[in-house]
Design a protein around this motif. Structure first.
Motif, short mmCIF file in Angstrom:
data_model
loop_
_atom_site.label_atom_id
_atom_site.label_comp_id
_atom_site.label_asym_id
_atom_site.label_seq_id
_atom_site.Cartn_x
_atom_site.Cartn_y
_atom_site.Cartn_z
N THR A 173 -9.95 1.81 1.93
CA THR A 173 -11.31 2.20 1.53
C THR A 173 -11.64 1.64 0.16
OG1 THR A 173 -11.14 4.23 2.83
CG2 THR A 173 -12.85 4.15 1.13
N LEU A 174 -10.63 1.58 -0.72
CA LEU A 174 -10.83 1.04 -2.06
C LEU A 174 -10.76 -0.48 -2.11
CD1 LEU A 174 -8.73 3.63 -4.09
CD2 LEU A 174 -11.21 3.48 -3.93
N GLY A 175 -10.60 -1.11 -0.95
CA GLY A 175 -10.66 -2.56 -0.87
C GLY A 175 -9.32 -3.26 -0.80
N ALA A 176 -8.22 -2.53 -0.61
CA ALA A 176 -6.90 -3.16 -0.56
C ALA A 176 -6.72 -3.93 0.74
CB ALA A 176 -5.81 -2.09 -0.68
N ASN A 177 -6.14 -5.13 0.62
CA ASN A 177 -5.79 -5.89 1.82
C ASN A 177 -4.35 -5.60 2.21
OD1 ASN A 177 -4.19 -7.35 0.03
ND2 ASN A 177 -5.72 -8.97 -0.24
N SER A 178 -3.85 -6.30 3.23
CA SER A 178 -2.51 -6.00 3.75
C SER A 178 -1.44 -6.26 2.69
CB SER A 178 -2.22 -6.85 5.00
OG SER A 178 -3.14 -6.56 6.02
N TRP A 179 -1.57 -7.36 1.95
CA TRP A 179 -0.58 -7.69 0.92
C TRP A 179 -0.58 -6.64 -0.18
CZ3 TRP A 179 3.65 -10.19 0.37
CH2 TRP A 179 4.11 -10.59 -0.88
N THR A 180 -1.74 -6.19 -0.57
CA THR A 180 -1.83 -5.16 -1.60
C THR A 180 -1.25 -3.84 -1.12
OG1 THR A 180 -3.85 -6.20 -2.46
CG2 THR A 180 -3.41 -3.94 -3.15
N LEU A 181 -1.46 -3.51 0.14
CA LEU A 181 -0.89 -2.29 0.71
C LEU A 181 0.64 -2.32 0.63
CD1 LEU A 181 -3.10 -1.68 3.86
CD2 LEU A 181 -2.90 -0.19 1.89
N VAL A 182 1.21 -3.47 0.96
CA VAL A 182 2.67 -3.57 0.92
C VAL A 182 3.18 -3.42 -0.51
CG1 VAL A 182 4.61 -5.15 1.27
CG2 VAL A 182 2.82 -4.94 3.01
N LEU A 183 2.53 -4.11 -1.45
CA LEU A 183 3.02 -4.12 -2.83
C LEU A 183 2.77 -2.79 -3.55
CD1 LEU A 183 1.99 -7.67 -4.13
CD2 LEU A 183 4.25 -6.87 -3.43
N ARG A 184 1.61 -2.18 -3.33
CA ARG A 184 1.21 -1.02 -4.13
C ARG A 184 1.47 0.32 -3.45
NH1 ARG A 184 -2.23 -2.52 -8.25
NH2 ARG A 184 -1.80 -0.39 -9.00
N VAL A 185 1.60 0.32 -2.13
CA VAL A 185 1.78 1.58 -1.41
C VAL A 185 3.18 1.67 -0.80
CG1 VAL A 185 0.96 3.05 0.47
CG2 VAL A 185 -0.68 1.77 -0.93
N VAL A 186 3.59 0.61 -0.08
CA VAL A 186 4.83 0.68 0.70
C VAL A 186 6.07 0.49 -0.18
CG1 VAL A 186 6.11 -0.29 2.63
CG2 VAL A 186 3.62 -0.07 2.76
N LEU A 187 6.11 -0.59 -0.95
CA LEU A 187 7.31 -0.90 -1.72
C LEU A 187 7.72 0.22 -2.69
CD1 LEU A 187 7.21 -4.73 -2.49
CD2 LEU A 187 8.67 -3.47 -0.91
N PRO A 188 6.79 0.81 -3.44
CA PRO A 188 7.22 1.91 -4.31
C PRO A 188 7.89 3.06 -3.55
CG PRO A 188 5.04 1.17 -4.94
CD PRO A 188 5.37 0.47 -3.65
N GLN A 189 7.52 3.25 -2.29
CA GLN A 189 8.13 4.29 -1.48
C GLN A 189 9.50 3.87 -0.95
OE1 GLN A 189 6.72 7.34 -0.79
NE2 GLN A 189 4.93 6.90 -2.04
N LEU A 190 9.67 2.57 -0.67
CA LEU A 190 10.87 2.11 0.02
C LEU A 190 11.99 1.68 -0.91
CD1 LEU A 190 9.63 0.08 3.10
CD2 LEU A 190 10.04 2.52 2.86
N LEU A 191 11.68 1.22 -2.12
CA LEU A 191 12.73 0.71 -2.99
C LEU A 191 13.74 1.78 -3.36
CD1 LEU A 191 10.73 -1.71 -5.32
CD2 LEU A 191 12.27 -2.27 -3.43
N SER A 192 13.26 3.00 -3.59
CA SER A 192 14.18 4.09 -3.88
C SER A 192 15.07 4.36 -2.67
CB SER A 192 13.42 5.36 -4.27
OG SER A 192 14.29 6.45 -4.41
N ARG A 193 14.47 4.38 -1.49
CA ARG A 193 15.25 4.60 -0.28
C ARG A 193 16.25 3.48 -0.05
NH1 ARG A 193 17.46 8.50 2.66
NH2 ARG A 193 18.29 7.53 4.54
N LEU A 194 15.90 2.25 -0.44
CA LEU A 194 16.81 1.13 -0.29
C LEU A 194 18.09 1.35 -1.11
CD1 LEU A 194 17.52 -1.74 0.64
CD2 LEU A 194 16.21 -2.60 -1.31
#
Length: 271
Positions: A173-194
Motif C-alpha cells: 500500500t505504501l508503494g513497496a515492490n517485490s524487491w523492497t518487500l524482500v529487503l525491508r520486510v522478509v530479510l529482517p525476519q529471517l536473518l535471526s532465524r538463519l
C-alpha cells in the motif's frame, strides 16, 4: 513453591551447568584408575596425565615428517572446510528459503524439490561427490552444503510463510515492490532465524566433515582420529573428541552472541 516455578540464581546456574561435566570426569577418572591399576599398559581408558602428554606432543612438538604442529594444522584445515561449507549452505538456504516462502510461483516447484533433497542421506551421496568433485577439498565442502542447505531452506521457507500477510499488504500500500518487500520486510525476519538454524545444524555439519575427512584427507581433525585409531591411541582420540566438542560449543556461543547483538528483539531483548 512448585518445582516448575523454581529459578536458579547466577551461581547456581553455573554450578548446574558444570555438574554433568564434573561427574563425567570423575566417573572416567575412577574407571581409568581401576583399569590402569590392573594393567598399566591398558589403552582403552588412558589416564588424564597420559592424555595431557599426548596433546602436548600434538600441540607443541613439530611433526618429524611434515614439520607441522599437528593439532593446530588439523584444526585449521577442518575449520576452513567447515566455514566454507556453512557459509555456502547459509547463503543457498537463505536464497531458496526466501524464494519458496515469499513467491507462490517459485514455491510450487521449489518447495517439493527441497523436501525431497532434504530427505536424501548426505553420507549416502559421499561416494558420488568423490567421483564428481574428486578427493580434494571441494567434495568435503559440498557434503556439508548438501547436508545443511536443504534443511536451512525448508526452515526459512516455513518462517517466511509465517510472516503476517498484513505486513505485505501494508508495505505494498505504501508503494513497496517485490524487491523492497524482500529487503525491508522478509530479510529482517529471517536473518535471526538463519543464525538460530545454523546453531541447530552445527552438530550435523561436524558429522559430515568428520566423515569426509575420515575417508579422504591428509589433514584435519577427523583424519587424525581415524589415522591413530589403528594404533589404539585413545590418548589422542579422546582429547581430539573433546577439542571438537569445545570448538563446536564456541561456534554455537559465537552465533548466539551475534544473534543477540544484531537482533536483540529475537530473544526478548531491548532493541
Amino acid at each position: 513453591m512448585r518445582f516448575i516455578n523454581r529459578q536458579p540464581g547466577r551461581g547456581g546456574r553455573w554450578l548446574l551447568a558444570l555438574l554433568p561435566l564434573i561427574l563425567l570426569v570423575l566417573v572416567y577418572g575412577i574407571a581409568s584408575s581401576a583399569r590402569l591399576a590392573d594393567n598399566p599398559d591398558d589403552k582403552l581408558l588412558p589416564g588424564l596425565t597420559q592424555m595431557a602428554d599426548a596433546m602436548g606432543r600434538m600441540a607443541f612438538e613439530a611433526d618429524k615428517r611434515s614439520g607441522d604442529y599437528l593439532l593446530w594444522s588439523d584444526t585449521a584445515a577442518s575449520l576452513i572446510r567447515l566455514g566454507l561449507g556453512l557459509g555456502i549452505a547459509a547463503l543457498t538456504g537463505l536464497v531458496f528459503g526466501v524464494a519458496a516462502g515469499v513467491f507462490p510461483l517459485l514455491r510450487a516447484p521449489l518447495s517439493p524439490m527441497m523436501t525431497v533433497v532434504s530427505m536424501v542421506p548426505p553420507l549416502a551421496v559421499l561416494p558420488i561427490l568423490f567421483i564428481v568433485f574428486g578427493l580434494d577439498e571441494l567434495s568435503k565442502v559440498m557434503l556439508i552444503v548438501i547436508g545443511v542447505a536443504p534443511i536451512l531452506a525448508r526452515d526459512l521457507e516455513q518462517r517466511a510463510r509465517e510472516i503476517p500477510q498484513e505486513l505485505f499488504v501494508k508495505a505494498q500500500t505504501l508503494g513497496a515492490n517485490s524487491w523492497t518487500l524482500v529487503l525491508r520486510v522478509v530479510l529482517p525476519q529471517l536473518l535471526s532465524r538463519l543464525l538460530v538454524s545454523l546453531r541447530l545444524m552445527l552438530g550435523s555439519a561436524w558429522l559430515f566433515l568428520i566423515s569426509a575427512e575420515a575417508i579422504s584427507a591428509t589433514a584435519g581433525l577427523g583424519y587424525r582420529i581415524f589415522l591413530v585409531r589403528r594404533y589404539l591411541a585413545m590418548d589422542v582420540i579422546l582429547p581430539y573428541v573433546v577439542w571438537i566438542t569445545l570448538l563446536a560449543w564456541l561456534m554455537d556461543w559465537g552465533l548466539r552472541g551475534l544473534n543477540r547483538w544484531l537482533f536483540p528483539w529475537s530473544e526478548g531483548g531491548r532493541t
